[in-house]
Scaffold this motif. Structure first.
Motif, PDB file in Angstrom:
ATOM      1  N   HIS A   1       0.420  -1.177  -0.274  1.00 16.52           N
ATOM      2  CA  HIS A   1       0.036   0.380  -0.074  1.00 16.52           C
ATOM      3  C   HIS A   1       0.931   1.704   0.110  1.00 16.52           C
ATOM      4  O   HIS A   1       1.701   1.483   0.847  1.00 16.52           O
ATOM      5  N   PRO A   2       0.993   1.941  -0.965  1.00 10.86           N
ATOM      6  CA  PRO A   2       2.205   3.599  -1.080  1.00 10.86           C
ATOM      7  C   PRO A   2       1.530   3.600   0.428  1.00 10.86           C
ATOM      8  O   PRO A   2       2.711   5.032   0.217  1.00 10.86           O
ATOM      9  N   GLU A   3       0.313   4.751   0.609  1.00  9.47           N
ATOM     10  CA  GLU A   3       0.154   4.969   1.861  1.00  9.47           C
ATOM     11  C   GLU A   3       0.555   4.950   2.884  1.00  9.47           C
ATOM     12  O   GLU A   3       2.210   5.185   3.829  1.00  9.47           O
ATOM     13  N   ILE A   4      -0.579   3.391   3.554  1.00 13.06           N
ATOM     14  CA  ILE A   4      -0.426   2.765   4.601  1.00 13.06           C
ATOM     15  C   ILE A   4       0.928   2.391   4.949  1.00 13.06           C
ATOM     16  O   ILE A   4       1.708   2.537   6.767  1.00 13.06           O
ATOM     17  N   ASP A   5       2.259   1.686   3.680  1.00 12.37           N
ATOM     18  CA  ASP A   5       2.556   0.935   3.939  1.00 12.37           C
ATOM     19  C   ASP A   5       4.353   1.705   3.609  1.00 12.37           C
ATOM     20  O   ASP A   5       5.535   2.216   4.467  1.00 12.37           O
ATOM     21  N   GLY A   6       3.737   2.464   2.651  1.00 10.92           N
ATOM     22  CA  GLY A   6       5.447   3.152   1.890  1.00 10.92           C
ATOM     23  C   GLY A   6       5.567   4.372   2.762  1.00 10.92           C
ATOM     24  O   GLY A   6       6.680   4.653   3.203  1.00 10.92           O
ATOM     25  N   ARG A   7       4.248   5.420   2.777  1.00 10.04           N
ATOM     26  CA  ARG A   7       4.712   6.825   3.860  1.00 10.04           C
ATOM     27  C   ARG A   7       4.903   6.563   4.390  1.00 10.04           C
ATOM     28  O   ARG A   7       5.109   6.946   4.897  1.00 10.04           O
ATOM     29  N   GLY A   8       4.538   5.477   5.282  1.00  4.03           N
ATOM     30  CA  GLY A   8       4.083   4.692   6.325  1.00  4.03           C
ATOM     31  C   GLY A   8       5.581   5.013   6.801  1.00  4.03           C
ATOM     32  O   GLY A   8       6.130   5.158   8.512  1.00  4.03           O
ATOM     33  N   ALA A   9       6.207   4.215   6.194  1.00  5.76           N
ATOM     34  CA  ALA A   9       7.732   3.426   6.843  1.00  5.76           C
ATOM     35  C   ALA A   9       9.201   4.267   6.244  1.00  5.76           C
ATOM     36  O   ALA A   9       9.449   4.661   7.152  1.00  5.76           O
ATOM     37  N   PHE A  10       8.492   5.362   5.263  1.00  6.35           N
ATOM     38  CA  PHE A  10       9.562   6.572   4.955  1.00  6.35           C
ATOM     39  C   PHE A  10       9.572   7.192   6.004  1.00  6.35           C
ATOM     40  O   PHE A  10      10.150   7.479   6.595  1.00  6.35           O
ATOM     41  N   GLU A  11       7.965   7.822   6.341  1.00  6.86           N
ATOM     42  CA  GLU A  11       7.497   8.707   7.365  1.00  6.86           C
ATOM     43  C   GLU A  11       8.322   8.228   9.069  1.00  6.86           C
ATOM     44  O   GLU A  11       8.763   9.343  10.127  1.00  6.86           O
ATOM     45  N   ALA A  12       8.425   7.376   9.426  1.00  9.99           N
ATOM     46  CA  ALA A  12       9.610   6.385  10.433  1.00  9.99           C
ATOM     47  C   ALA A  12      10.801   6.259  10.424  1.00  9.99           C
ATOM     48  O   ALA A  12      11.237   5.936  11.552  1.00  9.99           O
TER      49      ALA A  12
END
Length: 244
Positions: free
Chosen positions: A184-195
């Motif tokens: 998932h680009p937001e739940i997984d992609g963006r979330g992990a990046f921002e973490a």
């Protein structure tokens, strides 16, 4: 960049959840005599997925528990005020069809094999431990992962940074030494990046909105075969990214 571990999503990343869900629901609706209530099988499946997504969002927000979101999926889909036992029975019959269609993606085992010696591996899923641990065991890959962490037990769901950091803590590694792979680009992609993790979004062609992340956002791949190149793993397996 020195990535020592990968944390993986399960559904639609390693495991073909969408394919199994569609096949299972198609078989279940036929067995229940419910297909005539819809103009087409695809319309029924789209309605089930819409309701599933909405109830998962409620679960992630703490508005429902694990069993409750399952029961509410059934009640909303059928439009009937079923009691808990009735909803559980209906969902249980669906699960039988769904599990009969379980399968890993073709690129899953080659990727896990290629990265087994070079990286540690764990799971972080917005599901329950019982559900995902059993699934991984039946699919024959549970022993590939040091730990399996799930939102139902953690009390926090992706994309919250706390969920990703819990996985890093379980591995005893700082976020910048851990990669996360999810669909998932937001739940997984963006979330992990921002973490603060190396974020890798596998785009399997589902109808997710593509984030405007720019060059510093999640890495976008079309196949797990691309992972060794991104990670710089010492292996002959892998392919250059098809996205630029």
């Amino acid at each position: 960049m020195s990535i020592k571990a990968l944390v993986w999503d399960v559904d639609d990343t390693l495991f073909d959840y969408t394919g199994a869900d569609r096949a299972g629901m198609r078989g279940h609706l036929a067995a229940e005599g419910l297909l005539d209530a819809y103009e087409s099988v695809e319309q029924a499946l789209a309605r089930w997925r819409e309701i599933t997504d909405a109830q998962w969002a409620r679960f992630a927000a703490g508005e429902s528990d694990w069993q409750g979101q399952r029961r509410d999926r059934v009640r909303v889909f059928l439009g009937e005020p079923l009691d808990d036992a009735e909803a559980d029975d209906w969902f249980g019959r669906y699960v039988g069809h769904y599990e009969a269609a379980w399968a890993l993606f073709p690129d899953t085992l080659p990727a896990l094999d290629a990265l087994a010696a070079s990286h540690r591996h764990a799971i972080l899923s917005n599901s329950s431990f019982h559900n995902q641990d059993r699934k991984l065991r039946l699919l024959g890959v549970r022993d590939r992962f040091e730990t399996v962490l799930c939102a139902a037990e953690l009390g926090v769901s992706k994309p919250a940074a706390a969920a990703f950091h819990a996985a890093c803590d379980a591995l005893g590694l700082p976020p910048h030494q851990v990669a996360y792979v999810g669909d998932h680009p937001e739940i997984d992609g963006r979330g992990a990046f921002e973490a603060g993790m190396l974020s890798i979004w596998i785009d399997r062609g589902d109808a997710h909105t593509v984030p405007e992340s720019g060059p510093t956002g999640p890495h976008r791949i079309a196949s797990l075969a691309e992972l060794p190149v991104i990670l710089g793993a010492d292996t002959r397996f892998g392919a250059p990214s098809t996205f630029r």
